[in-house]
Motif scaffolding. Sequence first.
Motif, PDB file in Angstrom:
ATOM      1  N   ALA A   1      34.503   1.709 -49.426  1.00  0.00           N
ATOM      2  CA  ALA A   1      35.480   2.179 -50.472  1.00  0.00           C
ATOM      3  C   ALA A   1      35.836   1.256 -51.366  1.00  0.00           C
ATOM      4  O   ALA A   1      36.018  -0.083 -51.176  1.00  0.00           O
ATOM      5  CB  ALA A   1      36.951   2.519 -49.584  1.00  0.00           C
TER       6      ALA A   1
ATOM      7  N   TYR B   1      36.029   5.436 -55.401  1.00  0.00           N
ATOM      8  CA  TYR B   1      34.793   5.904 -54.930  1.00  0.00           C
ATOM      9  C   TYR B   1      34.569   5.541 -53.133  1.00  0.00           C
ATOM     10  O   TYR B   1      35.107   4.397 -52.676  1.00  0.00           O
ATOM     11  CB  TYR B   1      33.733   5.249 -55.605  1.00  0.00           C
ATOM     12  N   GLN B   2      33.774   6.286 -52.629  1.00  0.00           N
ATOM     13  CA  GLN B   2      33.672   6.154 -51.122  1.00  0.00           C
ATOM     14  C   GLN B   2      32.491   6.662 -50.662  1.00  0.00           C
ATOM     15  O   GLN B   2      32.132   7.948 -50.938  1.00  0.00           O
ATOM     16  CB  GLN B   2      34.745   6.745 -50.246  1.00  0.00           C
ATOM     17  N   GLU B   3      31.611   6.192 -49.748  1.00  0.00           N
ATOM     18  CA  GLU B   3      30.295   6.639 -49.307  1.00  0.00           C
ATOM     19  C   GLU B   3      30.226   5.752 -47.822  1.00  0.00           C
ATOM     20  O   GLU B   3      30.863   4.979 -47.340  1.00  0.00           O
ATOM     21  CB  GLU B   3      29.274   5.919 -50.333  1.00  0.00           C
TER      22      GLU B   3
ATOM     23  N   ASP C   1      38.661  -0.787 -39.705  1.00  0.00           N
ATOM     24  CA  ASP C   1      38.862  -1.541 -41.064  1.00  0.00           C
ATOM     25  C   ASP C   1      38.728  -2.790 -40.883  1.00  0.00           C
ATOM     26  O   ASP C   1      39.370  -3.517 -40.147  1.00  0.00           O
ATOM     27  CB  ASP C   1      40.300  -0.985 -41.501  1.00  0.00           C
TER      28      ASP C   1
ATOM     29  N   VAL D   1      41.805   4.517 -54.157  1.00  0.00           N
ATOM     30  CA  VAL D   1      40.258   4.610 -53.802  1.00  0.00           C
ATOM     31  C   VAL D   1      39.582   5.558 -54.832  1.00  0.00           C
ATOM     32  O   VAL D   1      39.906   6.839 -55.009  1.00  0.00           O
ATOM     33  CB  VAL D   1      40.000   5.022 -52.697  1.00  0.00           C
TER      34      VAL D   1
ATOM     35  N   GLU E   1      38.444   0.130 -54.215  1.00  0.00           N
ATOM     36  CA  GLU E   1      39.818   0.187 -54.694  1.00  0.00           C
ATOM     37  C   GLU E   1      40.144  -0.489 -55.936  1.00  0.00           C
ATOM     38  O   GLU E   1      39.350  -1.397 -56.368  1.00  0.00           O
ATOM     39  CB  GLU E   1      40.698  -0.411 -53.728  1.00  0.00           C
TER      40      GLU E   1
ATOM     41  N   ARG F   1      31.241   2.212 -43.775  1.00  0.00           N
ATOM     42  CA  ARG F   1      31.832   3.180 -44.978  1.00  0.00           C
ATOM     43  C   ARG F   1      32.368   1.999 -45.971  1.00  0.00           C
ATOM     44  O   ARG F   1      32.747   1.055 -45.594  1.00  0.00           O
ATOM     45  CB  ARG F   1      33.057   3.916 -44.281  1.00  0.00           C
TER      46      ARG F   1
END
Length: 323
Positions: free
Chosen positions: A51, A63-65, A117, A61, A53, A49
């Motif tokens: 992210a 954008y996240q994919e 994380d 955040v 920041e 994943r």
Amino acid sequence: MNRLSILLFILFCLLYSNIHAQVPQGFQYQAVARDINGQLLVNQNISIRIALEKDSIGGTVVYQEVHKPGTNQYGLFTIVIGGGSVELGNFSTIPWGNGPYFIRIFLDAVGGTNYVDMGASQLWSVPYALYAESANVPGTPGATGATGPQGLTGATGADGATGPQGPTGATGADGATGPQGPTGATGADGATGPQGPTGATGADGATGPQGLTGATGATGADGATGTQGLTGATGATGADGATGPQGPTGATGADGATGPQGLTGATGVTGADGATGPQGPTGADGATGPQGLTGATGADGATGPQGPTGATGADGATGPQGL
């Protein structure tokens, strides 16, 4: 899930464009995945994943994919950030010129959704080239920049949750009672116990007859003299007596001897020169003095002796004959 760590580093980012082509909406990211023991996760499907920041680590955040790549025999995987399954935001509308931006990586080593994380680090210049698309003014490609420093190693992920406790095993049957062992040797005598309490005091005996009076003792020496008492307070000062009459003036004493002459004082500082006065007028010419007397004519000197006759000169050359 076991706690995992991942050694991540950006190998290269491809962001090429020219006046005839559209800027690619993404940049390549390549990294190596390892487990907590430092062993490579080879030939394994994992979940990543990404992210992005804004402004700081832990910032908003934008954008996240998610990506589900497979690692190769070296634990290496490659993804294109901007090309994954979007969970938040729109990659094409990220305002790259309003950074800075930071990339945070999450990992599930078995390809699931239980992400750990792995930490964050700052994105530098290359992704910001996407911002040049809005300017629509392609510049001359610059020289290849120096290779940037290797990124920081990602932070160690938190410990995973403790799994449920397994069921308690069945209690085994009691073993047969073994034969009684031999009687042990007699132990050493124990330490002497503490002393018992003191018995009660007996009754007083009868009073005996009074003894003979002893001889009178010698007179003791005089005691030492006591310390002197404190000095009493000073009495009040009596009133001044009346002033007596003034006595007669005494005779004038002889003059004292003359003291030695004092030292000569230091010479004072020389004063500054005074200003030069104006030039005085030219005086009148003096009167012409009388002409001096003519000196006497000196006597003729004596005639000197005649000098010797000089030698006859050589004859001159004969001149040409006249016509």
